[in-house]
Design an enzyme around this catalytic site. Structure first.
Site, PDB file in Angstrom:
ATOM      1  N   ASN A 282       0.898  -1.104   0.076  1.00 59.24           N
ATOM      2  CA  ASN A 282       0.028  -0.060   0.085  1.00 59.24           C
ATOM      3  C   ASN A 282       0.944   1.354   0.021  1.00 59.24           C
ATOM      4  OD1 ASN A 282      -2.170  -1.406   0.227  1.00 59.24           O
ATOM      5  ND2 ASN A 282      -1.914  -1.844   2.279  1.00 59.24           N
TER       6      ASN A 282
ATOM      7  N   HIS B 125     -13.531  -1.412   7.048  1.00 61.08           N
ATOM      8  CA  HIS B 125     -12.334  -2.048   7.472  1.00 61.08           C
ATOM      9  C   HIS B 125     -12.565  -2.730   8.866  1.00 61.08           C
ATOM     10  CE1 HIS B 125      -8.065  -2.301   8.978  1.00 61.08           C
ATOM     11  NE2 HIS B 125      -7.889  -2.447   7.705  1.00 61.08           N
TER      12      HIS B 125
ATOM     13  N   GLU C 260     -15.493   4.254   4.374  1.00 63.61           N
ATOM     14  CA  GLU C 260     -14.243   4.451   3.947  1.00 63.61           C
ATOM     15  C   GLU C 260     -14.350   5.195   2.450  1.00 63.61           C
ATOM     16  OE1 GLU C 260     -11.817   0.705   3.186  1.00 63.61           O
ATOM     17  OE2 GLU C 260     -12.930   0.122   4.898  1.00 63.61           O
TER      18      GLU C 260
ATOM     19  N   SER D 173     -10.749  -0.478   0.519  1.00 64.74           N
ATOM     20  CA  SER D 173      -9.439  -1.202   0.738  1.00 64.74           C
ATOM     21  C   SER D 173      -9.244  -2.449  -0.138  1.00 64.74           C
ATOM     22  CB  SER D 173      -9.038  -1.509   2.101  1.00 64.74           C
ATOM     23  OG  SER D 173     -10.021  -2.430   2.554  1.00 64.74           O
TER      24      SER D 173
ATOM     25  N   ASP E 184     -13.125   7.190   6.541  1.00 59.29           N
ATOM     26  CA  ASP E 184     -11.456   6.682   6.436  1.00 59.29           C
ATOM     27  C   ASP E 184     -10.889   6.633   5.362  1.00 59.29           C
ATOM     28  OD1 ASP E 184      -9.406   4.914   6.846  1.00 59.29           O
ATOM     29  OD2 ASP E 184     -10.526   3.266   7.687  1.00 59.29           O
TER      30      ASP E 184
ATOM     31  N   HIS F 159      -6.966   4.829   2.071  1.00 66.10           N
ATOM     32  CA  HIS F 159      -6.525   4.566   0.870  1.00 66.10           C
ATOM     33  C   HIS F 159      -6.716   5.805   0.167  1.00 66.10           C
ATOM     34  CE1 HIS F 159      -5.663   0.338   1.676  1.00 66.10           C
ATOM     35  NE2 HIS F 159      -6.789   0.482   2.386  1.00 66.10           N
TER      36      HIS F 159
ATOM     37  N   LYS G 229       0.187   3.886   4.629  1.00 63.25           N
ATOM     38  CA  LYS G 229       0.075   3.705   3.171  1.00 63.25           C
ATOM     39  C   LYS G 229       0.734   4.751   2.336  1.00 63.25           C
ATOM     40  CE  LYS G 229      -3.374   0.556   4.870  1.00 63.25           C
ATOM     41  NZ  LYS G 229      -4.608   0.533   5.438  1.00 63.25           N
TER      42      LYS G 229
HETATM   43  C1  LIG Z   1      -4.716  -0.385   6.707  1.00 60.16           C
HETATM   44  C2  LIG Z   1      -6.365   0.287   7.102  1.00 60.16           C
HETATM   45  C3  LIG Z   1      -6.494   0.740   8.251  1.00 60.16           C
HETATM   46  C4  LIG Z   1      -5.463   0.391   9.608  1.00 60.16           C
HETATM   47  O1  LIG Z   1      -4.477   1.249   9.393  1.00 60.16           O
HETATM   48  P1  LIG Z   1      -3.088   1.071  10.020  1.00 60.16           P
HETATM   49  O2  LIG Z   1      -2.097   2.131  10.236  1.00 60.16           O
HETATM   50  O3  LIG Z   1      -2.200  -0.063   9.210  1.00 60.16           O
HETATM   51  O4  LIG Z   1      -3.386   0.565  11.296  1.00 60.16           O
HETATM   52  C5  LIG Z   1      -7.802   1.304   8.529  1.00 60.16           C
HETATM   53  N1  LIG Z   1      -8.795   1.676   7.622  1.00 60.16           N
HETATM   54  C6  LIG Z   1      -8.398   1.111   6.337  1.00 60.16           C
HETATM   55  C7  LIG Z   1      -9.460   1.217   5.454  1.00 60.16           C
HETATM   56  C8  LIG Z   1      -7.052   0.509   6.011  1.00 60.16           C
HETATM   57  O5  LIG Z   1      -7.041  -0.142   4.801  1.00 60.16           O
END
Ligand SMILES: *Cc1c(COP(=O)(O)O)cnc(C)c1O
Length: 408
Positions: free
Chosen positions: A48, A134, A186, A190, A215, A218, A249
């Protein structure tokens, strides 16, 4: 074998039988498109690290300087032993980047989601989630004890039905305040790479008086004029109560963040348990993330974005010509849906044989029977490498969705 070990071994056997067994693959090189695994150099299409910053000299330099200035460890929770300047510098940079009043850094995105949701929502409230959010959001929602409602992925009608129900419901709360509703989605999903209809979700949450958390894990660094995320691109940033993201990411480091009003951040410092009861991130991670926030906004950040989007076009065009059905969303996440778990594993193994590393994503990360190769591109890939992926895929899977059928 004692009873405990025997029981776990049995459970593992069942996981294997279902094609869901997972194992770690050791990498002896930095995260980059070229990964050294089990003595072989593989082309990596699994990370990522969308902008190729995880091993960027500017981030590495910032980490090294932070270690020299602040050391390796951070001592305790920031409320206990004092709050290191590097975390404040990161939060100021994040708030300026996201154009919000304030920001708070957590040790991971997982911890950020968990901390904010459980701080804002309690058992008398309602939490409304897109079906594909997620795991960290689902876990947080369960932790709150709030009433949980799930709408089908990106289904605005079902979301509106739920919001209508929340408004009609005369809530008998045990607390002094009235029941609140938080919607969480989101922005870029993801495992599918598609987008939430954020404008429409904002209209609905305003119509029904709910709150919204988005969120941007991505999307941060990748969308919008200033690359703040999809909320910026769709011009709804101002209408979102809680924006969250990760620095693991596109920002090439590690850690999670929440951005929003100063009051929200002040409240989280007082109420977010994953912030209060956890050791602060290490200085190196915060400093690298801050360097990345600056890099993303620089001409180099723009150039890296442009290169990434041209690779995405190149690969998607090639795949479409070969019969793959792909979404039109401009996303660095390209899911190649295989279906059966065992078929996805076989496809990933065949690709590994030809020097390509790409993970088979299976239940519980995605639904059963929706196993896939999750192709991710980064700005550190070259056009020739994208071609090599394409050649390897078409020889491993001559026809989409089907080849390598394992015998029943
Ligand atoms: C990776 C991810 C997270 C978690 O983030 P980390 O910093 O890896 O703990 C949260 N939400 C989504 C959509 C993700 O892909």
């Amino acid at each position: 074998m004692n009873d405990f070990t025997a029981e776990l071994a049995l459970r593992l056997e069942e996981i294997r039988r279902q094609g869901l067994y997972r194992e770690l693959r050791r990498v002896d090189s930095p995260q980059s498109p070229r990964a050294r695994m089990a003595g072989r150099d593989l082309l990596n299409f699994s990370s990522n690290d969308y902008l190729g910053l995880a091993n960027h000299p500017r981030l590495n330099e910032a980490s090294i300087r932070a270690v020299e200035r602040f050391g390796s460890g951070s001592g305790a929770s920031r409320l206990i032993c004092g709050s290191l300047a590097c975390h404040h510098e990161l939060e100021e940079a994040l708030a300026a980047f996201k154009n919000t009043e304030a920001a708070l850094a957590f040790s991971s995105g997982y911890a950020a989601a968990n901390g904010v949701i459980a701080a804002v929502i309690g058992k008398d409230d309602i939490i409304v989630l897109d079906k594909l959010v997620h795991a960290c959001i689902i876990d947080a929602a369960r932790l709150t004890g709030a009433k949980l409602r799930i709408f089908a992925h990106n289904d605005l009608n079902e979301l509106e039905d739920i919001l209508r129900w929340t408004n009609q419901r005369a809530v008998a709360t045990t607390s002094a305040r009235s029941s609140r509703t938080l919607i969480v989605t989101e922005s870029v999903f993801s495992m599918d790479g598609d987008f939430a209809p954020l404008r429409e979700i904002v209209s609905l949450k305003e119509k029904y008086g709910a709150w919204l958390m988005v969120d941007e894990a991505h999307a941060t660094g990748l969308y919008g004029k200033n690359r703040r995320g999809l909320a910026e691109e769709l011009q709804v940033s101002e209408n979102i109560e809680i924006q969250m993201g990760t620095m693991g990411k596109a920002l090439g480091s590690a850690g999670g963040y929440i951005t929003g009003s100063r009051t929200l951040i002040e409240y989280l410092i007082n109420r977010a348990r994953t912030f209060i009861f956890s050791t602060a991130p290490v200085p190196a991670a915060s400093a690298a993330a801050r360097a990345a926030v600056e890099l993303v906004q620089s001409p180099e950040g723009l150039a890296r974005n442009n290169h990434l989007w041209s690779l995405v076009d190149q690969i998607k065009n090639g795949l479409r010509q070969n019969g793959w059905t792909l979404s039109d969303f401009p996303s660095a996440i390209v899911p190649l849906i295989i279906g059966a778990e065992a078929d996805a594993l076989a496809a990933a193994a065949a690709l590994r044989e030809s020097g390509i590393y790409i993970p088979a994503i299976r239940y519980p990360t995605v639904a059963r029977g929706q196993a896939r190769l999750r192709l991710t591109l980064t700005a550190a890939h070259t056009s020739e490498e994208a071609d090599r992926f394409f050649q390897a895929l078409t020889s491993a899977l001559p026809t989409p969705h089907s080849a390598l059928r394992t015998s029943p």
